[in-house]
Design a protein around this motif. Structure first.
Motif, PDB file in Angstrom:
ATOM      1  N   ALA A 108       7.644  13.045  15.107  1.00 57.76           N
ATOM      2  CA  ALA A 108       7.481  14.467  15.426  1.00 57.76           C
ATOM      3  C   ALA A 108       6.636  14.647  16.688  1.00 57.76           C
ATOM      4  O   ALA A 108       6.984  15.435  17.586  1.00 57.76           O
ATOM      5  CB  ALA A 108       6.841  15.182  14.243  1.00 57.76           C
ATOM      6  N   ILE A 109       5.553  13.894  16.766  1.00 58.13           N
ATOM      7  CA  ILE A 109       4.673  13.999  17.941  1.00 58.13           C
ATOM      8  C   ILE A 109       5.414  13.537  19.199  1.00 58.13           C
ATOM      9  O   ILE A 109       5.308  14.156  20.263  1.00 58.13           O
ATOM     10  CB  ILE A 109       3.395  13.168  17.728  1.00 58.13           C
TER      11      ILE A 109
ATOM     12  N   PHE B  70       5.140   7.928   6.124  1.00 58.05           N
ATOM     13  CA  PHE B  70       4.793   9.273   6.573  1.00 58.05           C
ATOM     14  C   PHE B  70       4.098   9.248   7.930  1.00 58.05           C
ATOM     15  O   PHE B  70       4.243  10.182   8.726  1.00 58.05           O
ATOM     16  CB  PHE B  70       3.931   9.973   5.527  1.00 58.05           C
ATOM     17  N   LEU B  71       3.364   8.183   8.203  1.00 57.37           N
ATOM     18  CA  LEU B  71       2.773   8.050   9.523  1.00 57.37           C
ATOM     19  C   LEU B  71       3.855   7.887  10.584  1.00 57.37           C
ATOM     20  O   LEU B  71       3.769   8.467  11.677  1.00 57.37           O
ATOM     21  CB  LEU B  71       1.823   6.843   9.541  1.00 57.37           C
TER      22      LEU B  71
ATOM     23  N   ARG C 144       5.052   3.162  16.675  1.00 55.17           N
ATOM     24  CA  ARG C 144       5.949   3.666  15.638  1.00 55.17           C
ATOM     25  C   ARG C 144       7.020   2.648  15.279  1.00 55.17           C
ATOM     26  O   ARG C 144       7.270   2.371  14.107  1.00 55.17           O
ATOM     27  CB  ARG C 144       6.606   4.959  16.124  1.00 55.17           C
TER      28      ARG C 144
ATOM     29  N   CYS D 106       5.366  11.274  11.238  1.00 55.89           N
ATOM     30  CA  CYS D 106       4.470  12.062  12.095  1.00 55.89           C
ATOM     31  C   CYS D 106       4.560  11.615  13.552  1.00 55.89           C
ATOM     32  O   CYS D 106       4.576  12.444  14.477  1.00 55.89           O
ATOM     33  CB  CYS D 106       3.032  11.935  11.602  1.00 55.89           C
TER      34      CYS D 106
END
Length: 1476
Positions: free
Chosen positions: A921-922, A914-915, A973, A918
């Motif tokens: 998305a960022i 989930f990180l 990421r 995120c």
């Protein structure tokens, strides 16, 4: 005619045209644009003429040289309505052209008033229409159902005639038309359009269409748009697809042709270089690269040319974008904006079509190459020498077929990016230079820095890939052996040490995966970060080096558009480079294998020196491996035709090797070997295929009822057929799992008998059958007087001394040499080696109460026992109504469940995943924000150019900050994500391994090894390699696409009106696609298992296949299985192309509408916002296409996840360890060996009849118990219940008072010992084979070997206990393998020993050694013997006679034999052990 420029006009010679060739005021600077008549008469008629002339020559040559030979056998010429319609319409057009020329002459006042350009125009039109008619006829002659030249001609002609049509319509509207004009207009434009429509229809008759694939009968337009795939898409949406429903494969995916093309070129190269693969000498290395180039160059060259077109077209978009931005910021004619958008749409559509056409051709080449590789590997496996077999195990070769060959299909279609990506970057940098001048060099410098990084990363990737594949080979090799010997693992409770060994290898794979994760993260970071760095560097340098440089909207967004063009190549290049390196590594491995040593076909000659001989061996010295280590020495034998020859000798004396020498399986060191005619071979360990019993016997020979019945009768199989549910139609499981050893041997013998060969090589075929049965077989098959073979040449390896007096000659082997040859009487009289051998065996037989002349057994039915587990499976449980033992692999249906994805996410750690989401998305939000900031900067500069330079630091600083944060997030990421994927791969493999090992034996009996191996090879490889990249690309595409849609909608709100319909259309296409693609992917996964299962089966029986000369048939069978897989792979590739074409065309419509709305709103829209909207719209083509492709590819690849998870839900055995074990069991349990059966009832599964019915019996400690009974009585079920292979339905078993159902399986199985019938050894050192748990010292191992009579033999090896055992224990004889199993039992030395027909398949000498050792070493233990030879249990304390699942008698043998009508007494009389 030369072109002359005069002002704004381009004129050809004034006498050639009526007007200039080009007039800018007529064509461009006007509200009513028209093309000049000169341009229409020259360029616009010349273009379609050139298209038809050039394409028709290429097409006709291609059809005649390549395709014509394939279609003549399938099609006949039929002249239908479509053919005549084309001809008639062409004639109408020819008449129309003459009429137009006549009308033009009349309008201009006569023929002499026509200018040359007008005459040229109509002359070209008439000529090209005539050529079109000729092309229609040629197409029919060449049996071509479609015509690309005609389609392209009519399409280009229509485009070129649009200007003329516009003028004609204006003339009509203005009222200047005549009836002649109307007639000519209506007989020209509509007819051209109808011709175009007709060229889109396939001209093939319905009968022929039934025999060809949809692609082969598709029209050219259908091929371009992949519309021929619509039928399967609709079918997949309405029903569940099966292999039978799938359409036929096209001619290009014909595995047989692909393999033959490859092999023909391979043989040419071998002959040219004079390579002899049978030689041990150094020889030239035959590379496969040049062969693939020769087989694929035409298709790959065509794909390359189309790819060049695709490369060029996207660069039209930035130029059109520049024009559109300037159009929005100007007051030029409105029609120009719409013209730009139409050009943009056409350019993008052609780009879409060209991309998918070249990708499809590369996919076809990849499938052809994979098919050729698998075919070559399979054929090579049938030729491998014994030396090469030690280098390449079954697991490794299976890996070549499953993983390495598959990599060709996965990677090759993308390899074009290695050429296209650099070219795209070079062209983009050129156009960027035109936009921003020398500032573009900053971007070039950054890209150049990436080259060495790329090179270093590539080297690392290659090294890691080599190491990973080696580890994978090692793991699959061990996994294959473990699955083959799973029964032994369970009986000995050895699951954990073998699981640990597999995990250790897997850990090394995962370690490499983690290193790959870091490498992927770094390379992805460098290349995804490159566009950001390039943008910052270029824009910063541009505004800083010259105060007059202002970043206007057109400069920013044209540059951004160019940056975006290099974005995908920069992302794809490292991925493609790494994957290509993996592909090269895989092909190198395969290439090495294809260059391995082969069996020398000249080992045995069929030219006999003496016509009366069947076999001649002259001074023959042979070896299994290196010439320096011969196994047979100085063999000289002559065997006359029609004779029966026995070969005898001690264990390991070279008897089986002698037969192998005659077969040509051994390498000749010196001397010569000659054998006559066809050969039938019965190996010592019977080779049985997974097919019906009848097919195993026929072995593809024609079925003759009388002959077949006689063979079945003589081989004593009639009684077996009577008890099998489906008689000879009963399917035999993998490796004959549902037959006993004796039955397998008799089926193998029946195969040989039915083959009706000239020479029969029989490797101890009677050792595994009852002696009574063996005697009958000998009499009815081998005997010189009445046997079926009485006129054939027979060489029989045997230990049965009762038959030796009935043979013509006896060959006595010792230490790899022939020590004596002669008749029985002669050798006996000589008193040498044979006499000694005979005396030893006679003494052994006497000690065992066996009559020398008839070593009888107890079963009058002539059917030796089948283990009850097997017979009950046949009759009740495992077989389906059709008689199939091996169940068809079940394909999942419907969409892949969310739980499957959740399982993977959970394995990679939820918080980490989930990180990563995120951060995606960022990152997308930051990218969109930075581009929006550029539009603000552009508008600020546009509104106030004088103040532009004063705000550089402000705008540039914020833009740079966006970029730096993006880079940091990118690397974090990627690293976090790929490390998580490596963790997920490790966890999923561990779960798969654990649950497979915990599965009951019924699972392994009903699933072929190849099917299970497929989960551990192909499916695990997908999870390791494909899922991480696919999921990463999917997330990237989702967030990028969302950001694009948001930016466009914010920039041009009117776009919101079309976005919903387009999204719904996208969703509809995606759902239609995925329902079909997913099912075909599942079918592809299912189609691989039979390939590997067949290959594994073939490897096991290579000697038999070669002996019977059945290589061609087995090659064909393999190709048939590969064909099904290739068919599915082709359909998956085509489905991707079908999807991509439609999605990209919808993406093109999004660009079109974005541009249209920008033009409509140009009064209120700033250039910066318009540029941002259209730039993002240009991106959406790639992004949405990539998104849906990745979503679909992720779902299809997730089938591998689904299949792995399916096996983690297998039915499981009871717990290996129980909490009660430490509480209730002492360290010495069982210390007495007392076994009690209390009302024990067993059934194979719920709903089936009981196989043991309330058995109650007691076995005292140290008692020797014999278990006997006729077939199906329940003997082996009794044993399986003791080990809890079968769980009790009711009742209980107690050992030393302990209920065994209350303790863990390992606690039970490790405290009792079994010596099974089939000796199983594993690859590795002897120490591991004796003691996988590592609990015993070397001195204990040597002691066990000494008691097993193997110490002297093992001591002769230089490595001793570290001596490596080959796959399947091939470097030990069958007898030696059984002695190693005895050594295992001696090492465990538990208080309870079970012998389950342990000596059924060994010779009498080995049997004697085993029995003597057991009597001596286990005298204070409880010994339970499941009888195969009745005499082996006659000295037991008590004998239990089973009958129909119950204990019929249980008493000392003397008591039972004293009762005339007792079951034991009757069996003893039948066996000749008691007088009748």
């Amino acid at each position: 005619m030369p072109v002359v420029r005069i002002g704004t006009e381009f004129k050809m010679g004034e006498t050639f045209c009526r007007d200039p060739f080009f007039d800018v005021n007529t064509v461009w600077n006007t509200t009513d644009p028209n093309l000049t008549q000169c341009m229409q008469d020259t360029l616009l008629i010349g273009l379609p003429c050139c298209v038809l002339l050039i394409t028709s020559v290429i097409w006709n040559l291609y059809q005649y040289v390549i395709e014509f030979r394939h279609v003549t056998s399938l099609e006949e010429r039929s002249f239908g309505a479509l053919f005549f319609a084309k001809l008639v319409l062409n004639l109408i057009l020819i008449v129309n052209a003459v009429g137009q020329l006549w009308n033009l002459a009349n309008l201009n006042g006569g023929w002499d008033q026509l200018v040359p350009s007008e005459i040229v125009h109509y002359a070209c039109l008439l000529g090209i229409l005539f050529v079109a008619n000729v092309q229609v006829i040629i197409d029919k002659w060449l049996l071509s159902h479609t015509s690309p030249p005609l389609f392209l001609f009519w399409l280009v002609l229509i485009f070129c005639e649009v200007a003329k049509l516009k003028i004609d319509i204006q003339t009509i509207v203005e009222g200047h038309s005549t009836w002649e004009h109307w007639v000519l207009l209506l007989s020209y434009f509509p007819v051209i359009f109808v011709q175009l429509v007709l060229s889109c229809i396939s001209d093939i008759d319905k009968t022929t269409a039934l025999f060809v694939s949809p692609e082969d009968r598709a029209s050219f337009l259908s091929l371009l748009t992949f519309s021929w795939f619509d039928g399967l898409i609709w079918k997949g949406a309405r029903q569940i697809l099966t292999q039978d429903i799938l359409p036929k494969s096209p001619r290009s995916i014909n595995v047989g042709h692909n393999v033959q093309d490859f092999l023909n070129l391979w043989r040419q190269k071998v002959e040219f270089l004079g390579v002899n693969f049978a030689s041990f000498q150094e020889r030239p290395f035959i590379g496969i690269w040049s062969i693939f180039i020769r087989t694929q160059w035409v298709r790959v060259t065509f794909a390359f040319l189309v790819a060049i077109i695709h490369l060029v077209l996207p660069f039209v978009n930035p130029q059109i974008l520049k024009l559109l931005i300037n159009h929005v910021d100007s007051d030029e004619e409105a029609w120009k904006g719409y013209f730009y958008t139409v050009v943009l749409l056409i350019s993008a559509t052609v780009s879409t079509i060209t991309f998918h056409v070249y990708q499809q051709h590369l996919s076809i080449s990849a499938i052809q190459m994979r098919s050729a590789i698998i075919g070559a590997i399979y054929r090579k496996s049938l030729k491998l020498s014994n030396h090469a077999r030690r280098q390449f195990t079954v697991g490794e070769i299976t890996n070549y077929m499953s993983v390495d060959a598959q990599r060709v299909v996965d990677t090759f279609p993308y390899t074009m990016a290695l050429i296209m990506a650099p070219l795209t970057i070079i062209v983009a940098m050129y156009f960027l230079f035109l936009e921003v001048g020398i500032s573009s060099l900053a971007g070039l410098a950054i890209l150049l820095i990436l080259i060495p990084i790329n090179g270093i990363g590539g080297k690392w990737a290659e090294r890691l890939q080599v190491n990973q594949l080696k580890a994978k080979d090692k793991r699959l090799k061990l996994m294959n052996e473990v699955l083959m010997g799973m029964r032994v693992l369970k009986l000995y409770a050895w699951e954990n040490p073998f699981m640990d060994r597999i995990k250790k290898i897997r850990d090394s794979e995962v370690k490499i995966l983690r290193l790959c994760a870091r490498l992927w993260a770094f390379m992805n970071f460098t290349f995804t970060g490159a566009p950001i760095l390039v943008t910052i560097a270029v824009f910063a340098l541009y505004v800083l080096i010259d105060p007059s440089h202002v970043l206007t909207a057109d400069k920013i967004f044209v540059s951004l558009s160019l940056f975006n063009l290099i974005r995908i190549p920069l992302v794809m290049f490292p991925f493609t480079l790494v994957e290509t390196i993996k592909l090269i590594v895989s092909l190198k491995r395969i290439n090495t294998y294809l260059n391995a040593n082969e069996i020398n076909s000249a080992n045995v000659s069929h030219n006999m020196d003496c016509e009366s001989d069947a076999v001649e061996l002259k001074d023959l010295t042979l070896t299994w491996d290196e010439p320096e280590s011969p196994s047979l020495m100085n063999i000289s034998i002559q065997i006359p035709k029609g004779s029966l020859v026995a070969v005898v000798g001690e264990v390991g004396s070279g008897k089986s090797s002698l037969l192998s020498a005659i077969l040509g399986e051994m390498e000749v060191v010196s001397g010569s070997a000659h054998a006559v005619g066809s050969i039938a071979y019965v190996p010592q360990q019977a080779w049985i295929q997974n097919m019906s019993l009848k097919d195993n016997i026929l072995f593809d020979k024609a079925f003759v009822r009388t002959k077949y019945d006689e063979v079945v009768r003589c081989c004593q199989l009639e009684s077996d057929l009577a008890i099998l549910k489906n008689a000879d139609s009963t399917e035999i499981g993998e490796n004959g799992i549902n037959l006993s050893g004796g039955q397998k041997q008799r089926v193998s013998l029946a195969r040989a008998v039915y083959s009706d060969a000239d020479l029969y090589l029989l490797d101890d075929p009677l050792s595994a059958v009852d002696a009574h049965v063996g005697k009958s077989i000998f009499t009815q098959v081998f005997d010189n007087q009445q046997g079926l073979f009485k006129d054939k040449t027979r060489i029989l390896v045997t230990h049965n001394i009762s038959v030796l007096s009935k043979v013509d000659n006896i060959i006595v082997m010792k230490g790899g040499r022939v020590v004596e040859i002669g008749s029985y009487q002669k050798l006996l009289a000589d008193g040498a080696a044979f006499s000694e051998f005979l005396n030893i065996y006679a003494q052994e037989a006497t000690e065992k109460h066996e009559p020398v002349d008839d070593v009888n057994q107890f079963e009058n039915s002539h059917v030796e026992q089948i283990s009850e587990q097997k017979i009950n499976q046949i009759q009740d449980s495992t077989l389906a109504e059709s008689g199939d033992l091996i169940k068809d692999e079940r394909a999942m249906v419907g969409r892949v469940k969310w739980s499957v994805y959740w399982h993977y996410v959970n394995s990679s750690r939820i918080s980490r995943f989930f990180l990563v989401v995120c951060l995606h998305a960022i990152g997308s939000a930051l990218l969109a924000s930075s581009n929006y900031w550029l539009s603000i900067w552009a508008d600020a500069n546009q509104n106030d150019p004088d103040e532009a330079n004063t705000q550089i630091a402000y705008f540039l600083g914020i833009y740079g900050a966006f970029g730096v944060v993006q880079l940091i997030l990118e690397f974090s990421r990627e690293l976090m994500y790929f490390l998580g994927c490596a963790t997920a791969s490790q966890i999923m493999h561990e779960k798969l391994l654990y649950h497979v090992f915990r599965s009951p034996m019924s699972f392994f009996d009903t699933n072929p090894t190849g099917r299970i191996i497929n989960r551990f090879s192909s499916d695990v490889d997908v999870v390791d390699q494909r899922i991480p990249q696919g999921l990463s690309d999917t997330m990237w595409s989702i967030f990028d696409s969302l950001s694009i849609v948001v930016v466009i909608c914010v920039s041009t709100p009117s776009f919101g009106y079309v976005i919903l319909p387009l999204v719904l259309l996208y969703y509809f296409i995606q759902r239609m696609f995925i329902s079909t693609s997913r099912q075909v992917k599942r079918l592809e996964s299912l189609s691989k298992s039979p390939i590997y299962a067949n290959f594994s089966e073939t490897i096991t029986g290579t000697a038999s296949i070669r002996a019977y000369g059945e290589q061609i048939r087995f090659n064909q069978e393999s190709e048939n299985r590969v064909q099904k897989c290739a068919q599915c792979t082709f359909l998956i590739a085509s489905a991707n192309r079908w999807l991509g074409t439609r999605v990209e065309i919808l993406g093109n419509l999004i660009v079109f509408f974005a541009a249209i709305f920008a033009i409509l709103a140009r009064d209120t829209l700033s250039p910066g916002v318009a540029g941002l909207s259209i730039t993002y719209a240009l991106n959406i083509m790639d992004n949405l296409n990539w998104l849906i492709r990745m979503l679909c590819e992720l779902e299809t690849n997730s089938v591998a996840l689904e299949r792995i998870i399916e096996y983690t839900h297998n039915d499981q055995e009871a717990d290996w360890e129980s909490p009660n074990d430490s509480k209730e069991l002492s360290q010495t349990w069982p210390n007495r060996g007392k076994v009690e059966f209390d009302s024990l009832a067993i059934r194979y599964r719920k709903g089936l009849d009981l196989v043991l019915k309330g058995i109650s019996m007691e076995i005292q400690g140290q008692e020797k118990i014999g278990i006997c009974g006729r077939t199906g009585a329940g003997k082996s079920s009794f044993t399986l219940a003791l080990f809890r292979i079968l769980e009790a339905d009711s009742g209980e078993i107690r050992i030393d008072g302990q209920d065994i159902s209350k303790i863990g399986l390992h606690a039970l199985r490790s405290r009792i010992t079994i010596i099974p019938q089939d000796p199983v050894l594993f690859t590795g050192d002897l120490r591991f084979n004796l003691d996988p748990t590592g609990l015993h010292s070397d001195s204990s191992l040597w002691s066990a070997l000494e008691h097993a009579h193997l110490k002297s033999h093992i001591s002769s090896f230089k490595d001793g206990l570290d001596h490596e055992i080959n796959e399947g224990g091939e470097n030990f004889s069958v007898g030696q393998r059984q002695l190693i199993c005895l050594a295992r039992a001696l090492l465990r030395k538990t208080k309870i020993l079970i012998m389950d027909e342990a000596t059924a398949a060994v010779d009498l000498a080995t049997d004697d050694l085993i029995q003597a050792t057991i009597r001596r070493e286990f005298k204070d233990c409880t010994v339970i013997t499941i009888a195969h030879r009745l005499n082996t249990i006659m000295d037991c304390d008590r004998i239990a006679v089973f009958n129909q699942g119950e204990v019929a008698e249980y008493a000392p043998p003397r008591d039972l034999l004293s009762i005339d009508n007792s079951a034991l007494s009757l069996m003893a009389k039948d066996a000749g052990l008691q007088a009748k």
